[in-house]
Design a protein around this motif. Structure first.
Motif, PDB file in Angstrom:
ATOM      1  N   HIS A  99     -51.636   4.267  13.480  1.00 28.07           N
ATOM      2  CA  HIS A  99     -52.584   3.329  12.867  1.00 28.07           C
ATOM      3  C   HIS A  99     -52.226   3.069  11.414  1.00 28.07           C
ATOM      4  O   HIS A  99     -52.244   1.919  10.942  1.00 28.07           O
ATOM      5  CB  HIS A  99     -54.003   3.888  12.977  1.00 28.07           C
ATOM      6  N   SER A 100     -51.907   4.126  10.683  1.00 22.80           N
ATOM      7  CA  SER A 100     -51.513   3.961   9.283  1.00 22.80           C
ATOM      8  C   SER A 100     -50.239   3.136   9.160  1.00 22.80           C
ATOM      9  O   SER A 100     -50.110   2.295   8.258  1.00 22.80           O
ATOM     10  CB  SER A 100     -51.323   5.336   8.637  1.00 22.80           C
ATOM     11  N   PHE A 101     -49.296   3.348  10.061  1.00 18.72           N
ATOM     12  CA  PHE A 101     -48.042   2.585  10.035  1.00 18.72           C
ATOM     13  C   PHE A 101     -48.310   1.097  10.280  1.00 18.72           C
ATOM     14  O   PHE A 101     -47.753   0.233   9.576  1.00 18.72           O
ATOM     15  CB  PHE A 101     -47.090   3.141  11.094  1.00 18.72           C
ATOM     16  N   LEU A 102     -49.146   0.773  11.254  1.00 18.60           N
ATOM     17  CA  LEU A 102     -49.443  -0.635  11.549  1.00 18.60           C
ATOM     18  C   LEU A 102     -50.188  -1.290  10.392  1.00 18.60           C
ATOM     19  O   LEU A 102     -49.925  -2.454  10.052  1.00 18.60           O
ATOM     20  CB  LEU A 102     -50.263  -0.727  12.839  1.00 18.60           C
ATOM     21  N   VAL A 103     -51.111  -0.566   9.778  1.00 22.88           N
ATOM     22  CA  VAL A 103     -51.809  -1.099   8.609  1.00 22.88           C
ATOM     23  C   VAL A 103     -50.830  -1.370   7.471  1.00 22.88           C
ATOM     24  O   VAL A 103     -50.899  -2.409   6.798  1.00 22.88           O
ATOM     25  CB  VAL A 103     -52.915  -0.124   8.157  1.00 22.88           C
ATOM     26  N   THR A 104     -49.892  -0.457   7.274  1.00 23.19           N
ATOM     27  CA  THR A 104     -48.905  -0.624   6.200  1.00 23.19           C
ATOM     28  C   THR A 104     -47.984  -1.810   6.472  1.00 23.19           C
ATOM     29  O   THR A 104     -47.633  -2.556   5.551  1.00 23.19           O
ATOM     30  CB  THR A 104     -48.074   0.665   6.045  1.00 23.19           C
ATOM     31  N   VAL A 105     -47.588  -2.000   7.727  1.00 19.67           N
ATOM     32  CA  VAL A 105     -46.724  -3.136   8.067  1.00 19.67           C
ATOM     33  C   VAL A 105     -47.444  -4.456   7.797  1.00 19.67           C
ATOM     34  O   VAL A 105     -46.891  -5.374   7.168  1.00 19.67           O
ATOM     35  CB  VAL A 105     -46.276  -3.047   9.537  1.00 19.67           C
ATOM     36  N   PRO A 180     -74.356  -8.740  -1.918  1.00 20.43           N
ATOM     37  CA  PRO A 180     -73.165  -8.131  -2.519  1.00 20.43           C
ATOM     38  C   PRO A 180     -72.395  -7.305  -1.504  1.00 20.43           C
ATOM     39  O   PRO A 180     -72.977  -6.600  -0.671  1.00 20.43           O
ATOM     40  CB  PRO A 180     -73.738  -7.259  -3.649  1.00 20.43           C
ATOM     41  N   SER A 181     -71.082  -7.412  -1.545  1.00 20.10           N
ATOM     42  CA  SER A 181     -70.219  -6.744  -0.563  1.00 20.10           C
ATOM     43  C   SER A 181     -69.704  -5.421  -1.117  1.00 20.10           C
ATOM     44  O   SER A 181     -69.571  -5.237  -2.337  1.00 20.10           O
ATOM     45  CB  SER A 181     -69.029  -7.644  -0.208  1.00 20.10           C
ATOM     46  N   PHE A 182     -69.426  -4.512  -0.198  1.00 18.63           N
ATOM     47  CA  PHE A 182     -68.752  -3.259  -0.534  1.00 18.63           C
ATOM     48  C   PHE A 182     -67.244  -3.493  -0.389  1.00 18.63           C
ATOM     49  O   PHE A 182     -66.742  -3.684   0.728  1.00 18.63           O
ATOM     50  CB  PHE A 182     -69.208  -2.127   0.383  1.00 18.63           C
ATOM     51  N   TRP A 183     -66.534  -3.467  -1.498  1.00 15.55           N
ATOM     52  CA  TRP A 183     -65.108  -3.790  -1.486  1.00 15.55           C
ATOM     53  C   TRP A 183     -64.217  -2.563  -1.394  1.00 15.55           C
ATOM     54  O   TRP A 183     -63.052  -2.691  -1.016  1.00 15.55           O
ATOM     55  CB  TRP A 183     -64.740  -4.578  -2.738  1.00 15.55           C
ATOM     56  N   LEU A 184     -64.705  -1.407  -1.733  1.00 21.60           N
ATOM     57  CA  LEU A 184     -63.874  -0.213  -1.760  1.00 21.60           C
ATOM     58  C   LEU A 184     -64.101   0.690  -0.559  1.00 21.60           C
ATOM     59  O   LEU A 184     -63.531   1.777  -0.492  1.00 21.60           O
ATOM     60  CB  LEU A 184     -64.138   0.574  -3.057  1.00 21.60           C
ATOM     61  N   ILE A 185     -64.913   0.261   0.394  1.00 22.93           N
ATOM     62  CA  ILE A 185     -65.114   0.988   1.643  1.00 22.93           C
ATOM     63  C   ILE A 185     -65.175  -0.026   2.772  1.00 22.93           C
ATOM     64  O   ILE A 185     -65.401  -1.225   2.541  1.00 22.93           O
ATOM     65  CB  ILE A 185     -66.397   1.856   1.628  1.00 22.93           C
ATOM     66  N   GLY A 186     -64.956   0.428   4.002  1.00 26.21           N
ATOM     67  CA  GLY A 186     -65.051  -0.452   5.147  1.00 26.21           C
ATOM     68  C   GLY A 186     -63.860  -1.390   5.275  1.00 26.21           C
ATOM     69  O   GLY A 186     -62.800  -1.178   4.687  1.00 26.21           O
ATOM     70  N   ASP A 187     -64.061  -2.444   6.043  1.00 23.58           N
ATOM     71  CA  ASP A 187     -62.976  -3.388   6.307  1.00 23.58           C
ATOM     72  C   ASP A 187     -62.570  -4.180   5.072  1.00 23.58           C
ATOM     73  O   ASP A 187     -61.424  -4.624   4.957  1.00 23.58           O
ATOM     74  CB  ASP A 187     -63.390  -4.358   7.420  1.00 23.58           C
ATOM     75  N   ASN A 188     -63.504  -4.383   4.145  1.00 24.57           N
ATOM     76  CA  ASN A 188     -63.172  -5.140   2.936  1.00 24.57           C
ATOM     77  C   ASN A 188     -62.177  -4.419   2.049  1.00 24.57           C
ATOM     78  O   ASN A 188     -61.587  -5.035   1.149  1.00 24.57           O
ATOM     79  CB  ASN A 188     -64.442  -5.437   2.134  1.00 24.57           C
ATOM     80  N   SER A 189     -61.990  -3.131   2.262  1.00 27.29           N
ATOM     81  CA  SER A 189     -61.055  -2.376   1.423  1.00 27.29           C
ATOM     82  C   SER A 189     -59.623  -2.885   1.592  1.00 27.29           C
ATOM     83  O   SER A 189     -58.817  -2.828   0.654  1.00 27.29           O
ATOM     84  CB  SER A 189     -61.128  -0.887   1.758  1.00 27.29           C
ATOM     85  N   PHE A 190     -59.299  -3.385   2.786  1.00 31.97           N
ATOM     86  CA  PHE A 190     -57.957  -3.932   3.002  1.00 31.97           C
ATOM     87  C   PHE A 190     -57.729  -5.151   2.120  1.00 31.97           C
ATOM     88  O   PHE A 190     -56.663  -5.296   1.498  1.00 31.97           O
ATOM     89  CB  PHE A 190     -57.771  -4.297   4.474  1.00 31.97           C
ATOM     90  N   TYR A 191     -58.726  -6.041   2.029  1.00 27.92           N
ATOM     91  CA  TYR A 191     -58.579  -7.244   1.219  1.00 27.92           C
ATOM     92  C   TYR A 191     -58.581  -6.904  -0.272  1.00 27.92           C
ATOM     93  O   TYR A 191     -57.890  -7.561  -1.068  1.00 27.92           O
ATOM     94  CB  TYR A 191     -59.695  -8.226   1.543  1.00 27.92           C
ATOM     95  N   ALA A 192     -59.343  -5.892  -0.652  1.00 25.07           N
ATOM     96  CA  ALA A 192     -59.322  -5.460  -2.050  1.00 25.07           C
ATOM     97  C   ALA A 192     -57.956  -4.913  -2.428  1.00 25.07           C
ATOM     98  O   ALA A 192     -57.403  -5.240  -3.491  1.00 25.07           O
ATOM     99  CB  ALA A 192     -60.406  -4.405  -2.279  1.00 25.07           C
ATOM    100  N   LEU A 193     -57.377  -4.086  -1.552  1.00 26.00           N
ATOM    101  CA  LEU A 193     -56.046  -3.542  -1.807  1.00 26.00           C
ATOM    102  C   LEU A 193     -54.998  -4.646  -1.843  1.00 26.00           C
ATOM    103  O   LEU A 193     -54.096  -4.645  -2.697  1.00 26.00           O
ATOM    104  CB  LEU A 193     -55.706  -2.515  -0.728  1.00 26.00           C
ATOM    105  N   LEU A 194     -55.091  -5.609  -0.935  1.00 21.94           N
ATOM    106  CA  LEU A 194     -54.143  -6.716  -0.905  1.00 21.94           C
ATOM    107  C   LEU A 194     -54.251  -7.561  -2.176  1.00 21.94           C
ATOM    108  O   LEU A 194     -53.233  -7.995  -2.742  1.00 21.94           O
ATOM    109  CB  LEU A 194     -54.402  -7.574   0.326  1.00 21.94           C
ATOM    110  N   THR A 195     -55.468  -7.786  -2.653  1.00 23.18           N
ATOM    111  CA  THR A 195     -55.659  -8.572  -3.874  1.00 23.18           C
ATOM    112  C   THR A 195     -55.009  -7.905  -5.071  1.00 23.18           C
ATOM    113  O   THR A 195     -54.305  -8.551  -5.862  1.00 23.18           O
ATOM    114  CB  THR A 195     -57.161  -8.773  -4.129  1.00 23.18           C
ATOM    115  N   VAL A 196     -55.230  -6.612  -5.218  1.00 24.93           N
ATOM    116  CA  VAL A 196     -54.648  -5.893  -6.354  1.00 24.93           C
ATOM    117  C   VAL A 196     -53.127  -5.863  -6.251  1.00 24.93           C
ATOM    118  O   VAL A 196     -52.413  -6.039  -7.247  1.00 24.93           O
ATOM    119  CB  VAL A 196     -55.221  -4.465  -6.428  1.00 24.93           C
TER     120      VAL A 196
END
Length: 328
Positions: A99-105, A180-196
């Motif tokens: 799972h971690s590998f697919l997320v990283t890809v 207001p959204s939670f950006w550092l937990i849940g599914d939104n964390s992926f978009y927060a990481l991608l933005t940074v």
């Protein structure tokens, strides 16, 4: 009466023959000097990179846990046991690694693509001369020049749920979200990481592409404009083909940097990254320093290294074939 002895002829060496050994010595010195100058860097490379790689590979074949930290050499050998556990995708450890590998890809492909696209568009835009171009170039390079920890910590405050700037703009000002959204937990964390990641990575692509554009003669664009070619046709027929060697190196470097990125997710989420943003670098860190199973973590690191070597080799092979095809 003295006997006349035959005298041997005196051998005289020519000046050219005398200078030949000196020339060879000078040639050897000139050839050996670059290698001598590279010797300190080679020794440091062995000390900093290769020696830890060898030690990590040895650790991957050991059953190294917290009980053997003080004397890791006495840890029992496990053979390929750590590798079997890592690639057993039906077991919890292997399933989490997959799972971690697919997320990283997915994260790497999106980040590299957006960094290249934004950097190339900005570099092409900056080719035209206008007032304030130098200041705008300097502003574009600010995310790349900032220290990683300072930049990412700033984004942590911006992504806060209650008083963060992102929620203030999206929810309070633009009314794009219901709450207001939670950006550092849940599914939104992926978009927060991608933005940074894109924010701090695209200036590097901008810098490299901008340097590559300096080598394209302006006469090509002038001739294309006289022939009736528009801006998009000039970019497609002149800019992108001319930037192919630069882009091949740029994409490879961005891929390796992004796939191995540890600082950004670690500073953004801490030791335990959310499942949606569980990059493999942080996952290996957790397997090694959180669960204290250094043997399994070392095996995961070796597998990651092998994967990156294979991808790099295949990429270089295809790009070399593409260059030969283009030359023909």
């Amino acid at each position: 009466m003295t006997s006349t002895a035959l005298k041997e002829p005196v051998r005289r060496t020519s000046p050219g023959a005398a200078r030949e050994p000196r020339r060879r010595t000078g040639r050897i010195r000139r050839i050996g000097l670059p290698y001598l100058l590279l010797l300190p860097a080679l020794l440091l490379e062995l000390l900093v990179h290769l020696v830890p790689m060898v030690i990590g590979t040895v650790m991957s074949f050991k059953e190294l846990t917290q009980f053997y930290i003080r004397d890791w050499g006495s840890a029992p050998w496990s053979g390929l046991g750590n590798y079997k556990v890592s690639v057993d995708f039906d077991a919890p450890v292997g399933e989490a690694l997959l799972h971690s590998f697919l997320v990283t890809v997915g994260f790497t492909l999106l980040s590299v693509g957006l960094c290249w696209l934004i950097g190339t568009a900005a570099a092409v835009f900056m080719q035209d001369t206008f007032r304030g171009r130098g200041l705008l170039r300097a502003l574009f390079l600010v995310p790349y020049a900032l220290p990683v920890y300072a930049a990412v910590i700033t984004w942590v405050f911006m992504f806060q749920h209650d008083n963060g700037l992102v929620n203030h703009v999206l929810h309070d000002q633009l009314h794009l979200t219901d709450k207001p959204s939670f950006w550092l937990i849940g599914d939104n964390s992926f978009y927060a990481l991608l933005t940074v990641s894109v924010w701090k990575g695209w200036p590097f692509a901008f810098l490299i592409v901008m340097a590559g554009l300096q080598n394209i003669p302006k006469e090509l664009y002038e001739a294309a404009a006289l022939d009736g070619a528009g801006v998009w046709q000039q970019i497609r027929r002149i800019t992108l083909p001319s930037l192919r060697p630069v882009n091949q190196v740029l994409v490879l470097v961005l891929f390796l940097w992004t796939f191995n990125d540890f600082n950004t997710p670690y500073v953004l989420f801490g030791k335990a990254a959310p499942e949606a943003a569980d990059l493999i670098s942080v996952h290996i860190y957790q397997a090694s320093f959180v669960t204290w199973n250094f043997g399994t973590g070392a095996a995961m690191s070796v597998l990651l290294l092998l994967f990156l070597l294979v991808v790099t080799g295949v990429y270089l092979l295809f790009t070399a074939r593409g260059r030969r095809t283009a030359d023909v």
